[in-house]
Design a protein around this motif. Structure first.
Motif, short mmCIF file in Angstrom:
data_model
loop_
_atom_site.label_atom_id
_atom_site.label_comp_id
_atom_site.label_asym_id
_atom_site.label_seq_id
_atom_site.Cartn_x
_atom_site.Cartn_y
_atom_site.Cartn_z
N LEU A 43 0.86 -1.18 0.00
CA LEU A 43 0.00 0.00 0.00
C LEU A 43 0.90 1.23 0.00
O LEU A 43 1.78 1.36 0.86
CB LEU A 43 -0.89 -0.02 1.24
N LYS A 44 0.68 2.14 -0.96
CA LYS A 44 1.53 3.32 -1.08
C LYS A 44 0.67 4.57 -1.26
O LYS A 44 -0.34 4.55 -1.97
CB LYS A 44 2.48 3.21 -2.28
N ALA A 45 1.13 5.66 -0.65
CA ALA A 45 0.48 6.96 -0.84
C ALA A 45 1.53 8.05 -0.84
O ALA A 45 2.50 8.01 -0.08
CB ALA A 45 -0.55 7.22 0.26
N ASN A 46 1.33 9.01 -1.72
CA ASN A 46 2.19 10.20 -1.76
C ASN A 46 1.54 11.27 -0.89
O ASN A 46 0.37 11.61 -1.08
CB ASN A 46 2.33 10.70 -3.19
N VAL A 47 2.28 11.81 0.06
CA VAL A 47 1.76 12.85 0.97
C VAL A 47 2.72 14.02 0.96
O VAL A 47 3.92 13.85 1.21
CB VAL A 47 1.59 12.32 2.40
N VAL A 48 2.20 15.22 0.63
CA VAL A 48 3.02 16.44 0.65
C VAL A 48 2.23 17.54 1.33
O VAL A 48 1.02 17.46 1.51
CB VAL A 48 3.44 16.88 -0.77
N MET A 49 2.94 18.60 1.69
CA MET A 49 2.27 19.79 2.20
C MET A 49 1.43 20.42 1.09
O MET A 49 1.61 20.11 -0.09
CB MET A 49 3.29 20.79 2.74
N MET A 50 0.53 21.32 1.44
CA MET A 50 -0.36 21.92 0.43
C MET A 50 0.41 22.77 -0.58
O MET A 50 -0.11 23.08 -1.66
CB MET A 50 -1.45 22.73 1.10
N CYS A 51 1.62 23.16 -0.25
CA CYS A 51 2.47 23.90 -1.17
C CYS A 51 3.34 22.97 -2.01
O CYS A 51 4.08 23.42 -2.88
CB CYS A 51 3.35 24.88 -0.41
N GLY A 52 3.26 21.65 -1.71
CA GLY A 52 4.10 20.68 -2.39
C GLY A 52 5.40 20.41 -1.67
O GLY A 52 6.22 19.61 -2.15
N CYS A 53 5.62 21.05 -0.53
CA CYS A 53 6.88 20.88 0.20
C CYS A 53 7.08 19.44 0.66
O CYS A 53 6.12 18.74 1.01
CB CYS A 53 6.93 21.84 1.40
N THR A 54 8.34 19.02 0.68
CA THR A 54 8.72 17.63 0.89
C THR A 54 8.57 17.19 2.34
O THR A 54 8.96 17.89 3.27
CB THR A 54 10.19 17.42 0.45
N ILE A 55 8.01 15.99 2.52
CA ILE A 55 7.90 15.36 3.83
C ILE A 55 8.88 14.18 3.86
O ILE A 55 8.82 13.29 3.02
CB ILE A 55 6.46 14.88 4.09
N SER A 56 9.80 14.20 4.82
CA SER A 56 10.83 13.16 4.91
C SER A 56 11.15 12.88 6.37
O SER A 56 10.88 13.70 7.25
CB SER A 56 12.10 13.59 4.16
N ASN A 57 11.75 11.74 6.61
CA ASN A 57 12.13 11.37 7.97
C ASN A 57 13.21 12.32 8.50
O ASN A 57 14.28 12.45 7.91
CB ASN A 57 12.65 9.94 8.02
N GLY A 58 12.90 13.03 9.59
CA GLY A 58 13.85 13.96 10.18
C GLY A 58 13.96 15.28 9.47
O GLY A 58 14.76 16.14 9.86
N GLY A 59 13.14 15.52 8.44
CA GLY A 59 13.22 16.76 7.67
C GLY A 59 12.49 17.91 8.32
O GLY A 59 11.93 17.79 9.43
N LEU A 60 12.49 19.04 7.64
CA LEU A 60 11.79 20.22 8.14
C LEU A 60 10.31 19.90 8.35
O LEU A 60 9.68 20.33 9.32
CB LEU A 60 11.96 21.38 7.15
N TRP A 61 9.74 19.11 7.42
CA TRP A 61 8.41 18.54 7.61
C TRP A 61 8.64 17.04 7.84
O TRP A 61 8.87 16.28 6.90
CB TRP A 61 7.53 18.82 6.41
#
Length: 249
Positions: free
Chosen positions: A162-180
């Motif tokens: 099961l896979k889903a792409n999840v980003v902020m509403m501006c498209g900003c990147t979500i990553s482990n330990g990242g700003l998001w």
């Protein structure tokens, strides 16, 4: 002849006293940056609040803005968080007197499963421009796109990814330990078979940023629906996408 002259004089007076007035409108993702061209922009509609007449409309375009300025530096009174490249829509309306307007933003305009409407009202005054950061409307949420299984896919009983792409509403990147930080965002898959909920599956980011994954047991035949949601308890941001598929024996 006198009647025509009177009408002409009246029209001329109306045009003469109308003044072009500029209004800058921006859309900012909650807990993130501005919504710009990279995610498809945002639709802006400016209406007369009393009559509903559309005075101006268009699309916000430009960059998501300066990350350091928006996300890291302290925000001070009168200090702009937008620079010259930051996404905006610049409306110019001709008005003869102050008008109360409704500013409506649909964002992100190209993401129908995530698109929300935000609006506000304000008085605009002839010749009194609203520039700088302008009117900034906050857009809450996440963009969630189910990647697999695919819509109406027919699957043999098995364990699938099961896979889903999840980003902020501006498209900003979500990553482990990242700003998001993906590790601080709850992403779950609610699995329904033949209309009944059968399990809930937590998804995590593993190898690819923005991509939340989990193994999904599809050993039982049936008509399936999976609802994937993202939730950040710190900000209240939420997002949802759904997919329907069939497991055949």
């Amino acid at each position: 002849m006198k009647n025509y002259l009177f009408i002409f004089t009246l029209l001329f007076a109306t045009v003469a006293y109308a003044q072009p007035t500029t209004l800058v409108v921006r859309a900012k993702a909650k807990d993130a940056k501005f919504i710009g061209s990279s995610i498809g922009g945002a639709k802006v509609i400016i209406r007369d609040a009393l009559t509903g007449e559309i005075l101006s409309q268009g699309t916000i375009g430009g960059s998501t803005g300066n990350t350091t300025l928006i996300m890291n530096e302290p925000h001070e009174r009168y200090k702009s968080i937008a620079d010259d490249q930051t996404a905006k829509f610049e409306a110019v309306v001709n008005i003869e007197e102050p008008r109360l307007v409704t500013v409506e933003v649909l964002a992100p305009v190209n993401q129908p499963q995530a698109r929300v409407v935000a609006s506000t009202q304000l008085w605009i005054i002839p010749g009194k421009d609203i520039r700088g950061d302008g009117i900034v409307l906050e857009i809450p949420g996440f963009i969630v796109d189910v990647l697999s299984p695919q819509t109406h896919e027919f699957i043999k009983p098995s364990t699938v990814r099961l896979k889903a792409n999840v980003v902020m509403m501006c498209g900003c990147t979500i990553s482990n330990g990242g700003l998001w930080d993906a590790e601080k965002i709850e992403v779950q898959g609610i699995v329904k078979r033949d209309g009944e909920q059968v399990q809930t599956v937590p998804l995590k980011v593993y190898e690819k940023v923005n991509t939340f994954e989990a193994d999904l047991d599809l050993s039982q035949p049936g008509i399936y629906e999976v609802i994937i949601y993202a939730y950040d308890s710190r900000t209240g941001n939420t997002g949802v996408d759904k997919v329907n598929f069939v497991v055949n024996p």
